[in-house]
Design a protein around this motif. Structure first.
Motif, PDB file in Angstrom:
ATOM      1  N   LYS A 162       0.799  -1.227   0.000  1.00 55.50           N
ATOM      2  CA  LYS A 162       0.000   0.000   0.000  1.00 55.50           C
ATOM      3  C   LYS A 162       0.831   1.275   0.000  1.00 55.50           C
ATOM      4  CE  LYS A 162      -4.126  -2.058   2.068  1.00 55.50           C
ATOM      5  NZ  LYS A 162      -5.134  -1.975   3.165  1.00 55.50           N
ATOM      6  N   VAL A 163       2.132   1.155   0.149  1.00 54.05           N
ATOM      7  CA  VAL A 163       2.994   2.334   0.101  1.00 54.05           C
ATOM      8  C   VAL A 163       3.197   2.740  -1.356  1.00 54.05           C
ATOM      9  CG1 VAL A 163       5.317   3.231   0.516  1.00 54.05           C
ATOM     10  CG2 VAL A 163       4.187   1.851   2.265  1.00 54.05           C
ATOM     11  N   THR A 164       2.962   4.022  -1.657  1.00 53.96           N
ATOM     12  CA  THR A 164       3.136   4.526  -3.016  1.00 53.96           C
ATOM     13  C   THR A 164       4.339   5.474  -3.083  1.00 53.96           C
ATOM     14  OG1 THR A 164       1.746   6.477  -2.687  1.00 53.96           O
ATOM     15  CG2 THR A 164       0.635   4.425  -3.368  1.00 53.96           C
ATOM     16  N   LEU A 165       4.725   5.820  -4.303  1.00 58.78           N
ATOM     17  CA  LEU A 165       5.794   6.792  -4.471  1.00 58.78           C
ATOM     18  C   LEU A 165       5.382   8.157  -3.916  1.00 58.78           C
ATOM     19  CD1 LEU A 165       7.085   5.898  -8.053  1.00 58.78           C
ATOM     20  CD2 LEU A 165       7.625   4.835  -5.848  1.00 58.78           C
ATOM     21  N   HIS A 166       4.109   8.493  -4.058  1.00 57.16           N
ATOM     22  CA  HIS A 166       3.584   9.725  -3.474  1.00 57.16           C
ATOM     23  C   HIS A 166       3.812   9.748  -1.968  1.00 57.16           C
ATOM     24  CE1 HIS A 166       0.674  12.929  -2.482  1.00 57.16           C
ATOM     25  NE2 HIS A 166       0.226  12.098  -1.556  1.00 57.16           N
ATOM     26  N   HIS A 167       3.557   8.643  -1.305  1.00 61.70           N
ATOM     27  CA  HIS A 167       3.770   8.571   0.143  1.00 61.70           C
ATOM     28  C   HIS A 167       5.235   8.826   0.493  1.00 61.70           C
ATOM     29  CE1 HIS A 167       0.031   5.788   0.350  1.00 61.70           C
ATOM     30  NE2 HIS A 167      -0.301   7.007   0.750  1.00 61.70           N
ATOM     31  N   LEU A 168       6.133   8.231  -0.261  1.00 63.21           N
ATOM     32  CA  LEU A 168       7.559   8.424   0.004  1.00 63.21           C
ATOM     33  C   LEU A 168       7.974   9.871  -0.234  1.00 63.21           C
ATOM     34  CD1 LEU A 168       8.838   5.164  -1.700  1.00 63.21           C
ATOM     35  CD2 LEU A 168       9.021   5.678   0.747  1.00 63.21           C
ATOM     36  N   LEU A 169       7.503  10.458  -1.319  1.00 61.54           N
ATOM     37  CA  LEU A 169       7.876  11.826  -1.658  1.00 61.54           C
ATOM     38  C   LEU A 169       7.380  12.835  -0.631  1.00 61.54           C
ATOM     39  CD1 LEU A 169       7.186  11.581  -5.475  1.00 61.54           C
ATOM     40  CD2 LEU A 169       9.385  12.274  -4.498  1.00 61.54           C
ATOM     41  N   THR A 170       6.263  12.548   0.014  1.00 58.86           N
ATOM     42  CA  THR A 170       5.665  13.479   0.978  1.00 58.86           C
ATOM     43  C   THR A 170       5.923  13.086   2.421  1.00 58.86           C
ATOM     44  OG1 THR A 170       3.578  12.251   0.836  1.00 58.86           O
ATOM     45  CG2 THR A 170       3.819  14.196  -0.595  1.00 58.86           C
ATOM     46  N   LYS A 191       1.496  19.644  -0.815  1.00 59.43           N
ATOM     47  CA  LYS A 191       0.669  18.434  -0.811  1.00 59.43           C
ATOM     48  C   LYS A 191       0.123  18.106   0.583  1.00 59.43           C
ATOM     49  CE  LYS A 191       1.875  17.476  -5.139  1.00 59.43           C
ATOM     50  NZ  LYS A 191       2.579  18.740  -5.420  1.00 59.43           N
ATOM     51  N   VAL A 192       0.958  18.305   1.603  1.00 55.30           N
ATOM     52  CA  VAL A 192       0.600  17.916   2.970  1.00 55.30           C
ATOM     53  C   VAL A 192       0.821  19.105   3.896  1.00 55.30           C
ATOM     54  CG1 VAL A 192       1.092  16.363   4.889  1.00 55.30           C
ATOM     55  CG2 VAL A 192       1.286  15.531   2.536  1.00 55.30           C
ATOM     56  N   ALA A 193      -0.229  19.504   4.615  1.00 53.20           N
ATOM     57  CA  ALA A 193      -0.100  20.630   5.541  1.00 53.20           C
ATOM     58  C   ALA A 193       0.848  20.267   6.679  1.00 53.20           C
ATOM     59  CB  ALA A 193      -1.465  21.010   6.092  1.00 53.20           C
ATOM     60  N   LEU A 194       1.758  21.192   6.984  1.00 50.21           N
ATOM     61  CA  LEU A 194       2.720  20.990   8.052  1.00 50.21           C
ATOM     62  C   LEU A 194       2.360  21.848   9.256  1.00 50.21           C
ATOM     63  CD1 LEU A 194       6.048  21.108   5.996  1.00 50.21           C
ATOM     64  CD2 LEU A 194       4.775  19.086   6.735  1.00 50.21           C
ATOM     65  N   PRO A 195       2.774  21.447  10.441  1.00 47.29           N
ATOM     66  CA  PRO A 195       2.550  22.284  11.623  1.00 47.29           C
ATOM     67  C   PRO A 195       3.381  23.553  11.546  1.00 47.29           C
ATOM     68  CG  PRO A 195       3.969  20.417  12.158  1.00 47.29           C
ATOM     69  CD  PRO A 195       3.464  20.188  10.758  1.00 47.29           C
ATOM     70  N   PHE A 198       3.589  23.847   3.759  1.00 47.23           N
ATOM     71  CA  PHE A 198       3.219  22.544   3.223  1.00 47.23           C
ATOM     72  C   PHE A 198       4.463  21.791   2.770  1.00 47.23           C
ATOM     73  CE2 PHE A 198      -0.685  24.867   2.855  1.00 47.23           C
ATOM     74  CZ  PHE A 198      -1.700  23.926   2.930  1.00 47.23           C
ATOM     75  N   TYR A 199       4.363  20.464   2.782  1.00 42.01           N
ATOM     76  CA  TYR A 199       5.397  19.673   2.124  1.00 42.01           C
ATOM     77  C   TYR A 199       4.889  19.282   0.748  1.00 42.01           C
ATOM     78  CZ  TYR A 199       9.787  17.225   1.878  1.00 42.01           C
ATOM     79  OH  TYR A 199      11.064  16.875   1.540  1.00 42.01           O
ATOM     80  N   HIS A 203      10.218  19.322  -1.698  1.00 36.55           N
ATOM     81  CA  HIS A 203      10.236  20.760  -1.479  1.00 36.55           C
ATOM     82  C   HIS A 203       9.309  21.105  -0.322  1.00 36.55           C
ATOM     83  CE1 HIS A 203      11.511  20.480  -5.704  1.00 36.55           C
ATOM     84  NE2 HIS A 203      12.001  21.703  -5.605  1.00 36.55           N
ATOM     85  N   VAL A 204       9.612  22.196   0.348  1.00 34.62           N
ATOM     86  CA  VAL A 204       8.677  22.814   1.280  1.00 34.62           C
ATOM     87  C   VAL A 204       8.093  24.028   0.577  1.00 34.62           C
ATOM     88  CG1 VAL A 204       8.404  23.998   3.485  1.00 34.62           C
ATOM     89  CG2 VAL A 204       9.874  21.976   3.324  1.00 34.62           C
ATOM     90  N   ASP A 205       6.777  24.187   0.641  1.00 33.08           N
ATOM     91  CA  ASP A 205       6.051  25.255  -0.045  1.00 33.08           C
ATOM     92  C   ASP A 205       5.352  26.094   1.018  1.00 33.08           C
ATOM     93  OD1 ASP A 205       4.941  26.741  -2.094  1.00 33.08           O
ATOM     94  OD2 ASP A 205       3.309  25.331  -2.472  1.00 33.08           O
ATOM     95  N   ALA A 206       5.660  27.379   1.066  1.00 32.24           N
ATOM     96  CA  ALA A 206       5.122  28.237   2.124  1.00 32.24           C
ATOM     97  C   ALA A 206       4.711  29.585   1.556  1.00 32.24           C
ATOM     98  CB  ALA A 206       6.165  28.427   3.224  1.00 32.24           C
TER      99      ALA A 206
END
Length: 373
Positions: A129-137, A297-301, A311-312, A316-319
């Motif tokens: 169930k682990v995808t490349l998307h999961h690894l990248l994020t 892709k993923v909200a960060l604290p 976000f991650y 990259h980190v996107d802010a």
């Protein structure tokens, strides 16, 4: 091992302020705005010098506008007999993840893999169930929660390091399940992505990135340097580790200094090469894929640096900072503290590379203020 607090002070390379060529001014407003920005950059320069004078910074900083350096400053020592300069090569640590993500995206762009492909399609022994998307994020759950307290493995080649790390990841139970349930930063996950790149491309991961990322980007002095290469080189900064006493020691003399930090953190580069890379996104990837890997892709604290959102993305980190989008990555570890910030709408870049493990957050914050102010 030698301490350096007693010899640093204000030591640094000769200043290098690179001025933009004069351009014809069309309005008084343009002149005023340019003067204000010059004042902001000068103020940042003084702040950086003060950080170095207090022995809080050793390294090189670059600010660039429209691809052209506006300020380059170096302070401190690369090692005991050499000053840091604008050409010094530093380990960029986790900024390396950017290049791993670009390699994966290139293969996706070519139709050789997809981000939501299961990892098990390419490598044996990993959860289906682990995808490349999961690894990248960093949402896969794979990887060791800690690297242990004993000396690192005595790997002596990239192949040994890659194979050995994958074996360790395979034998480590997931930190959480199901994949995607959490964001938990995983260096090991990016080693696994490196193995996927090698499997799909037919090249070693390191050769693939050299040929398909570094070379087209014009990064002529960037590579995955090994411990023996770092020890032999005259232009690579040694990492200076802070001890509990506050003294700093040359980390290359320690058995904990690894042969390579691989796809997760093993790139060594210069500020000029990193600037060249920021101008090459459209060369190494088509624009839609650039936007894809750099967008959140993923909200960060909340981060240690003030941001409006954080976000991650993919490597990259996107802010958003002061109503401006900023993407890039940090990189830290024993004897290293780095940050690459790209301001796409304003066309500014800020790069901080340090061979101290003292936080560079105050310098990054000051650079952001100079750029967005």
């Amino acid at each position: 091992m030698t301490t350096r607090r007693s010899v640093l002070g204000l030591l640094g390379a000769a200043p290098a302020m690179v001025a933009l060529p004069a351009a014809a001014e069309t309005t008084e407003t343009t002149k005023t705005a340019k003067a204000a920005k010059t004042k902001d950059v000068r103020s940042f320069e003084r702040f950086l010098a003060d950080q170095a004078a207090q022995d809080k910074f050793s390294g090189t900083v670059l600010l660039a506008h429209r691809g052209r350096p506006v300020l380059i400053r170096s302070h401190g020592m690369a090692y005991d007999s050499a000053h840091n300069t604008k050409d010094t090569i530093f380990c960029v640590a986790s900024i390396s993840k950017i290049f791993t993500a670009v390699a994966v995206a290139q293969l996706a762009q070519a139709g050789k893999l997809a981000f939501h492909d299961p990892l098990s399609r390419y490598l044996d022994g990993f959860p289906d169930k682990v995808t490349l998307h999961h690894l990248l994020t960093h949402t896969s759950g794979l990887g060791r929660p800690a690297l242990g307290s004993g000396p690192p493995p005595t790997w002596q080649s990239f192949d040994e390091a890659m194979t050995g790390t994958l074996d360790l990841v395979r034998s480590t139970p997931p930190q959480f399940t199901p994949p995607g349930a959490e964001h938990r930063y995983s260096n090991d996950g990016y080693w696994v992505l490196g193995a996927v790149v090698a499997k799909v491309s037919g090249l070693s991961f390191f050769d693939y990135v050299r040929e398909h990322v570094f070379r087209p980007a014009g990064m002529t002095r960037t590579d995955y340097y090994t411990k023996p290469q770092v020890l032999a080189a005259k232009d690579i900064a040694h990492p200076y580790w802070t001890q509990p006493s506050g003294a700093r020691v040359d980390g290359t003399a320690s058995p904990y200094f690894p042969y390579t930090n691989g796809p997760a953190g093993g790139v060594y580069s210069t500020v000029s090469d990193l600037l060249a890379f920021t101008r090459s996104y459209g060369k190494v990837l088509r624009r839609p894929f650039v936007d894809l890997i750099t967008s959140g892709k993923v909200a960060l604290p909340p981060a240690s640096l003030p941001t409006q959102t954080n976000f991650y993305a993919y490597g990259h980190v996107d802010a958003i900072v002061a109503d401006q989008r900023v993407f890039g990555h940090s990189g830290s570890g024993p004897g290293m503290a780095n940050r690459l910030d790209v301001f796409p709408s304003a066309d500014w870049v800020s790069i901080v590379l340090s061979n101290y493990d003292t936080s560079v957050d105050p310098i990054v914050a000051a650079a952001r203020e100079a750029i967005t102010g």
